[in-house]
Structure formats: C-alpha cells, structure tokens
Design an enzyme around this catalytic site. Structure first.
Site, PDB file in Angstrom:
ATOM      1  N   CYS A 105       0.820  -1.220   0.000  1.00 31.69           N
ATOM      2  CA  CYS A 105       0.000   0.000   0.000  1.00 31.69           C
ATOM      3  C   CYS A 105       0.851   1.266   0.000  1.00 31.69           C
ATOM      4  O   CYS A 105       0.308   2.377  -0.071  1.00 31.69           O
ATOM      5  CB  CYS A 105      -0.956  -0.018   1.179  1.00 31.69           C
ATOM      6  SG  CYS A 105      -2.100  -1.405   1.065  1.00 31.69           S
ATOM      7  N   HIS A 362      -9.406   3.627  -1.205  1.00 27.94           N
ATOM      8  CA  HIS A 362      -8.039   3.102  -1.118  1.00 27.94           C
ATOM      9  C   HIS A 362      -7.709   2.211  -2.316  1.00 27.94           C
ATOM     10  O   HIS A 362      -7.569   0.998  -2.171  1.00 27.94           O
ATOM     11  CB  HIS A 362      -7.889   2.347   0.204  1.00 27.94           C
ATOM     12  CG  HIS A 362      -6.507   1.857   0.519  1.00 27.94           C
ATOM     13  ND1 HIS A 362      -5.351   2.436   0.024  1.00 27.94           N
ATOM     14  CD2 HIS A 362      -6.099   0.818   1.304  1.00 27.94           C
ATOM     15  CE1 HIS A 362      -4.305   1.768   0.477  1.00 27.94           C
ATOM     16  NE2 HIS A 362      -4.725   0.782   1.246  1.00 27.94           N
TER      17      HIS A 362
HETATM   18  N1  CAA Z   1     -23.686  -8.381   9.171  1.00 28.42           N
HETATM   19  C1  CAA Z   1     -22.860  -9.404   9.465  1.00 28.42           C
HETATM   20  N2  CAA Z   1     -21.846  -9.801   8.672  1.00 28.42           N
HETATM   21  C2  CAA Z   1     -21.666  -9.124   7.546  1.00 28.42           C
HETATM   22  C3  CAA Z   1     -22.472  -8.053   7.153  1.00 28.42           C
HETATM   23  C4  CAA Z   1     -23.532  -7.682   8.026  1.00 28.42           C
HETATM   24  N3  CAA Z   1     -24.344  -6.643   7.762  1.00 28.42           N
HETATM   25  N4  CAA Z   1     -22.037  -7.573   5.977  1.00 28.42           N
HETATM   26  C5  CAA Z   1     -20.990  -8.322   5.653  1.00 28.42           C
HETATM   27  N5  CAA Z   1     -20.754  -9.249   6.596  1.00 28.42           N
HETATM   28  C6  CAA Z   1     -19.673 -10.237   6.653  1.00 28.42           C
HETATM   29  C7  CAA Z   1     -19.999 -11.513   5.975  1.00 28.42           C
HETATM   30  O1  CAA Z   1     -19.287 -12.564   6.623  1.00 28.42           O
HETATM   31  C8  CAA Z   1     -19.432 -11.349   4.588  1.00 28.42           C
HETATM   32  O2  CAA Z   1     -19.008 -12.471   3.939  1.00 28.42           O
HETATM   33  P1  CAA Z   1     -20.039 -13.557   3.310  1.00 28.42           P
HETATM   34  O3  CAA Z   1     -21.319 -12.831   2.940  1.00 28.42           O
HETATM   35  O4  CAA Z   1     -19.306 -14.080   2.109  1.00 28.42           O
HETATM   36  O5  CAA Z   1     -20.213 -14.541   4.403  1.00 28.42           O
HETATM   37  C9  CAA Z   1     -18.187 -10.533   4.888  1.00 28.42           C
HETATM   38  O6  CAA Z   1     -18.530  -9.698   5.986  1.00 28.42           O
HETATM   39  C10 CAA Z   1     -17.772  -9.649   3.729  1.00 28.42           C
HETATM   40  O7  CAA Z   1     -18.924  -9.034   3.248  1.00 28.42           O
HETATM   41  P2  CAA Z   1     -19.009  -8.506   1.746  1.00 28.42           P
HETATM   42  O8  CAA Z   1     -18.501  -9.522   0.800  1.00 28.42           O
HETATM   43  O9  CAA Z   1     -20.401  -7.942   1.532  1.00 28.42           O
HETATM   44  O10 CAA Z   1     -17.940  -7.378   1.852  1.00 28.42           O
HETATM   45  P3  CAA Z   1     -17.885  -5.986   1.204  1.00 28.42           P
HETATM   46  O11 CAA Z   1     -17.768  -6.158  -0.257  1.00 28.42           O
HETATM   47  O12 CAA Z   1     -18.949  -5.044   1.689  1.00 28.42           O
HETATM   48  O13 CAA Z   1     -16.509  -5.524   1.836  1.00 28.42           O
HETATM   49  C11 CAA Z   1     -14.965  -5.386   3.622  1.00 28.42           C
HETATM   50  C12 CAA Z   1     -16.411  -5.163   3.190  1.00 28.42           C
HETATM   51  C13 CAA Z   1     -14.703  -6.874   3.685  1.00 28.42           C
HETATM   52  C14 CAA Z   1     -14.789  -4.757   4.981  1.00 28.42           C
HETATM   53  C15 CAA Z   1     -14.066  -4.711   2.559  1.00 28.42           C
HETATM   54  O14 CAA Z   1     -14.404  -3.363   2.395  1.00 28.42           O
HETATM   55  C16 CAA Z   1     -12.600  -4.817   2.913  1.00 28.42           C
HETATM   56  O15 CAA Z   1     -12.006  -5.877   2.789  1.00 28.42           O
HETATM   57  N6  CAA Z   1     -11.980  -3.695   3.343  1.00 28.42           N
HETATM   58  C17 CAA Z   1     -10.552  -3.684   3.706  1.00 28.42           C
HETATM   59  C18 CAA Z   1      -9.679  -3.620   2.480  1.00 28.42           C
HETATM   60  C19 CAA Z   1      -8.254  -3.835   2.850  1.00 28.42           C
HETATM   61  O16 CAA Z   1      -7.929  -4.689   3.648  1.00 28.42           O
HETATM   62  N7  CAA Z   1      -7.356  -3.035   2.245  1.00 28.42           N
HETATM   63  C20 CAA Z   1      -5.945  -3.075   2.582  1.00 28.42           C
HETATM   64  C21 CAA Z   1      -5.728  -2.316   3.839  1.00 28.42           C
HETATM   65  S1  CAA Z   1      -4.178  -2.693   4.575  1.00 28.42           S
HETATM   66  C22 CAA Z   1      -3.099  -1.550   3.963  1.00 28.42           C
HETATM   67  O17 CAA Z   1      -3.489  -0.463   3.545  1.00 28.42           O
HETATM   68  C23 CAA Z   1      -1.659  -1.932   3.934  1.00 28.42           C
HETATM   69  C24 CAA Z   1      -1.246  -2.875   2.861  1.00 28.42           C
HETATM   70  O18 CAA Z   1      -0.087  -2.832   2.420  1.00 28.42           O
HETATM   71  C25 CAA Z   1      -2.193  -3.894   2.334  1.00 28.42           C
END
Ligand code: CAA
Length: 416
Positions: A105, A362
């Site tokens: 990142c 991001h």
């Molecule tokens: N209630 C309960 N659980 C829920 C939910 C709700 N309302 N909504 C989602 N979930 C849970 C579920 O388990 C779901 O998975 P499944 O449906 O497959 O079981 C899981 O969360 C993921 O949900 P989505 O697939 O709907 O996820 P999304 O597309 O909305 O993404 C996120 C949400 C997973 C938080 C995503 O935004 C994300 O991964 N963000 C972080 C990104 C990241 O890590 N970037 C790198 C940062 S680290 C850095 O910068 C340094 C480096 O060098 C990498």
C-alpha cells in the site's frame, strides 16, 4: 532526506475513486449494468495522467521520467509491466524512462520518492502516478490478494480477511494497553465519512453515517479472538482509481514557465522498512514513527509545525495509531484528540480532509500519490466543499505498506 536540489509539486489529478456504494459503480443492480463497464486499469491511469497534464498546462513531451505505483495488477487484472502502460497516455511520453514501483500500500509513496530521487540525480520534470483496480473479484478473494502485503507464509492464516485481522489484532492490543474503547474509535470513522461526503472524488461520497450507525456496525472476522475488535465500518474501501502528479526541480519550473508561487515544495522525506511478519509492538506503529522522525529532522520541524496531514487510515485504529506515530498525541492520547474534534476540518490539526482511505477510498497503488496531491490541493485552495478555512502552510503525509512494514513520510510547504 532533505533534497539538495529543491523539489516542487506542480499539481495533478485524481480520477473518481469508485467501488461498492459509489453511485457510478457498475454492478448487477445498477441501471447501466450491461451497457457500460467500470474503468479499466489502463483507462484509469491514462485519465489521471491526462487530467494532471490539463491541470498543470504541460504535456508528455515535457516530462523527463516517471514512476507508477501499483501493488498487484497481475492478480486483480492480469496486468504487469505498467511503466509501458503509463507512457501510452500521451505520445510525448513514448521512449521516456518509466517503471513501476511496488511496496504494497506504499507503492504510490515509493513512486513519488522515485521522482524525488530522479530530480536529485539531475532530471527536471517528473510524473508520479499510481493506480489499482480491485473490484474484479469478491471481497474474500481480494483479501487473499492483499494478503501478499503481509508475510504470506506465516500470516495468511490469521483469517480469511488477513489485513482486517492483522489490524484487529492491533486494535485488541491497543485498547487493552490504553483503555481506548470501540466507541472512542468510532469518532474517526464519522469524521472520515463527513469529509468524504464533501468530496466529489470520494468512493463513499454518497454514504452517510453517524456514531450510532458505526457503533452498531457488524463484526465480520471469523478468528474468534479477534472477531470483536474490528467492524465493517472500521475498514478502508476496496476501491478502483488512479492519481497522477507532476514534480519538478527549479530548472524544471523555468523550462515549464511555471511560477514557484503556484507550487508547493517537498521539504524532506523519510522512508523506513521493517522485516515482514516481525511486528515487535502491536500497540505502536514503530516503523512509521521512524520515518516521521527522519522527515521532521531533515525539515527542521516538529509535529507542532504541521497544519494539515494525510495519514494511512487503512483501518480506523490505524488512524489513531498514526496520530501517535506522527507526534500529534502521546501514547494512549489519540482517541482524546479524535473525540475533541482536533482532527476535523475546523480542528487544530485537520487529518485526511478528503475522507482518507476509509471514505475517499483506497485504490492501493494510488494512495501514496493521492496523499501529497491532497496536501497540495489544500494549500492551493482547490478542495471545494472540504477546503480548510485557512490555507495551511506546512503538511505531512504518511503512507504505509503492509502491517507497518514500509512507510513513506513527506513534509510539504506552501509557497505563495
Ligand atoms: N452483518 C454481518 N456480517 C456481515 C455483514 C452484516 N451486515 N455484511 C458483511 N458481513 C460479513 C460476511 O461474513 C461477509 O461475507 P459472506 O457474505 O461471504 O459470508 C463478509 O462480511 C464480507 O462481506 P461482503 O462480501 O459484503 O464485503 P464488502 O464487499 O462489503 O466488503 C470489507 C467489506 C470486507 C470490509 C471490505 O471493504 C474490505 O475488505 N476492506 C478492507 C480492504 C483492505 O484490507 N485493504 C488493505 C488495507 S491494509 C493496507 O493499507 C496496507 C497494505 O499494504 C495492504
């Protein structure tokens, strides 16, 4: 590092940062589904570069050298060799020296440093850009790709969502050590969305939140020990987008016919790297602090001199820990800073004025470039609805790769 040849930020451009919840993001329930696609990596990079040229009034033929930040183009879009992709943006760039930088990142921050070092070596006009497309796969597969920024062999298994879990681990340790609560941390999230709602480029510009919504946000990490230490609302976005920026020497500005007073100056940078998978203290961003120290020292400044900052808020806990690594708050004091409103647009030290990684978005390889351009735009009064009332004179960026393994820090000053 203090440049011996002065380095000026001339200006640049961002594409819109888009992804899930952005009104223009194409997905199966979008009215335009089937009639148009989301921008590709190539389209995003070329748009950011052409818009940067338009914003600064220069063209490709005037650029001497450049770097493009990108983390895992090979995985998300089956594309590497991005130096050669970038020069396709403008015929004036053909045959110019361009290459990609990769540091997870911090890839974009390293692209900027490549340009700074090129200027030290004698080049006069440089182009730093960065991009990532991440919405080609679902969040779980994307989490596996992003886990390459950790020590994959030993850290991948912490959770299917590796990076959220690595920072949940930090949140757990930090809360235990300092007494900070999840409700304290929520203030950082609310600020991010309030700022992003004012920013037309922001991925989450149309998504409103408040303290109650953040406090009720769902936990999603499967790892039982970490499950309750990170909510969906605490996360940065999985975004597509690109940013591009021109950096030039004094001689470069003369060649371009651009006045120093239209630029900002990069006074110093710090670049620190720590071994993968060997975090020593979960409660502190030690690598970031080391890079910050070098940047302050070489600029002859301290935290008290900073009037605006862009810090790497890949998760809300990271932003709080960044306040401490940057010296804005003592250890354990970051939450009070956030709760007091000191880092909001009208606070003492505004942080992540366009929404940061949590709300601006991001697109991993673009983020480090975006941060410097945001400081520049604030200093030049170009931020529209999220413009600070008083133009800042000095600003800080902190761009982080992995779990605080590579950090790029810069200090910029306004010239006016
Ligand atoms: N209630 C309960 N659980 C829920 C939910 C709700 N309302 N909504 C989602 N979930 C849970 C579920 O388990 C779901 O998975 P499944 O449906 O497959 O079981 C899981 O969360 C993921 O949900 P989505 O697939 O709907 O996820 P999304 O597309 O909305 O993404 C996120 C949400 C997973 C938080 C995503 O935004 C994300 O991964 N963000 C972080 C990104 C990241 O890590 N970037 C790198 C940062 S680290 C850095 O910068 C340094 C480096 O060098 C990498």
């Amino acid at each position: 590092m203090k440049p011996h040849r002065r380095v000026f930020v001339v200006g640049g451009a961002h594409t819109n940062y888009i992804g899930k919840f952005h009104p223009d993001f194409i997905w199966k329930k979008h009215p335009d589904f089937g009639t148009r696609d989301n921008p590709t990596l190539e389209q995003s990079l070329h748009k950011a570069i052409r818009d940067a040229f338009a914003a600064t009034g220069i063209d490709g033929a005037q650029v001497d050298k450049g770097y493009v930040g990108n983390f895992v183009g090979e995985l998300f879009v089956n594309q590497g060799h991005l130096g050669a992709m970038v020069v396709g943006a403008d015929s004036g760039l053909h045959r110019k020296p361009f290459a990609r930088t990769e540091a997870a990142c911090a890839s974009g921050g390293i692209a900027v440093l490549g340009c700074v070092d090129a200027i030290q070596a004698g080049y006069d006009v440089t182009l730093a850009c960065g991009a990532e497309i991440q919405t080609t796969v679902n969040a779980r597969t994307g989490a596996d790709y992003l886990a390459r920024a950790a020590h994959y062999a030993t850290e991948r298994e912490i959770d299917e969502f590796t990076f959220p879990a690595l920072f949940a681990r930090r949140a757990k340790a930090y809360k235990a050590a300092t007494g900070t609560t999840a409700e304290d941390i929520s203030h950082v999230v609310v600020k991010a969305y309030e700022n992003g709602n004012k920013n037309p480029f922001a991925h989450m510009r149309a998504v409103k939140t408040n303290l109650d919504k953040v406090n009720e946000s769902a936990f999603f990490i499967a790892n039982e020990e970490l499950h309750e230490h990170l909510r969906l609302a605490d996360c940065s976005q999985v975004s597509d987008g690109a940013s591009a920026m021109i950096l030039a020497s004094e001689a470069g500005l003369e060649k371009l016919g651009i006045k120093q007073s239209d630029c900002t100056e990069l006074l110093s940078y710090g670049h620190a790297t720590s071994p993968l998978g060997q975090v020593e203290d979960l409660t502190r961003l030690d690598n970031a602090a080391a890079a910050v120290e070098v940047a302050y020292r070489d600029a002859g400044m301290t935290a008290a001199d900073m009037q605006v900052a862009e810090v790497h808020d890949c998760f809300s806990i990271t932003e709080l820990m960044m306040y401490e690594a940057a010296g804005f708050a003592p250890f354990g004091g970051a939450a009070a800073l956030a709760k007091d409103g000191a880092t909001t647009l009208d606070g003492r030290i505004p942080v992540n004025t366009g929404g940061g990684l949590m709300s601006f978005g991001h697109p991993v390889g673009a983020t480090g470039v975006k941060q410097l351009l945001e400081i520049h735009r604030q200093m030049k009064g170009q931020c529209g609805d999220y413009q600070l009332a008083k133009l800042p004179n000095v600003g800080l960026t902190v761009n982080m790769g992995g779990d605080d393994r590579t950090t790029v820090v810069t200090i910029q000053r306004n010239i006016g």
